[in-house]
Design a protein around this motif. Structure first.
Motif, PDB file in Angstrom:
ATOM      1  N   ARG A  89      -2.866   0.087  -3.814  1.00 38.75           N
ATOM      2  CA  ARG A  89      -1.990  -1.072  -3.718  1.00 38.75           C
ATOM      3  C   ARG A  89      -1.274  -1.266  -5.051  1.00 38.75           C
ATOM      4  N   ARG A  93       0.880  -1.175   0.000  1.00 38.29           N
ATOM      5  CA  ARG A  93       0.000   0.000   0.000  1.00 38.29           C
ATOM      6  C   ARG A  93       0.913   1.218   0.000  1.00 38.29           C
ATOM      7  N   ARG A 129      -3.875   6.941  -2.330  1.00 37.98           N
ATOM      8  CA  ARG A 129      -3.461   5.700  -1.672  1.00 37.98           C
ATOM      9  C   ARG A 129      -3.989   4.529  -2.488  1.00 37.98           C
TER      10      ARG A 129
END
Length: 158
Positions: free
Chosen positions: A93, A65, A91
């Protein structure tokens, strides 16, 4: 633009820090700066990038992340998206197709704290489809087959 880099996933956390100014054109590295690496780098699929500052933190990997701050430019210098407009970093992954493929390929090369200018080939961005304007289906925010330029800063990884 929520439909840009994060099409369906939308986790934008709040950042209590001050909002930096939105660049109006991609910034140029400062010659003679000790933190600037003017040596261009290239990923296997053709993402080019130049370090403004090489971070010393952890390297992201598939599944990490990350939090990034960025401004996205069209080749003519027009800003099409910037995290400063949201007031928080993006934000996501890495390696989960939550962002354009060029970012998934680039991020594992950037330690936390890095600031880079990156050129993402159209095939690793929005390709032949581009991104249509949300209010006018006859116009594009990002025209088809357009290379994108990003000023990107990696803020954190976990």
């Amino acid at each position: 633009m929520a439909t840009g880099l994060l099409a369906a996933a939308g986790a934008r956390a709040q950042d209590g820090g001050a909002k930096p100014a939105v660049p109006t054109t991609p910034s140029a590295p400062v010659a003679g700066s000790d933190t600037v690496r003017l040596v261009p780098q290239r990923t296997p699929n053709g993402v080019r990038y130049v370090f403004h500052e090489r971070g010393t933190g952890a390297l992201p990997h598939a599944g990490s992340r990350v939090a990034v701050r960025y401004t996205g430019f069209l080749p003519d210098g027009h800003v099409f998206d910037a995290t400063v407009a949201w007031g928080a970093p993006l934000r996501f992954r890495v390696g989960r197709h939550e962002v354009i493929a060029g970012w998934d390929e680039l991020l594992p090369q950037l330690p936390v704290g890095s600031r880079v200018r990156a050129w993402i080939p159209a095939a690793l961005a929005y390709g032949a489809k581009g991104v249509r304007h949300p209010d006018d289906d006859t116009r594009f925010l990002i025209p088809p087959d357009t290379e994108l330029v990003f000023e990107l800063q990696v803020l954190g990884v976990r």
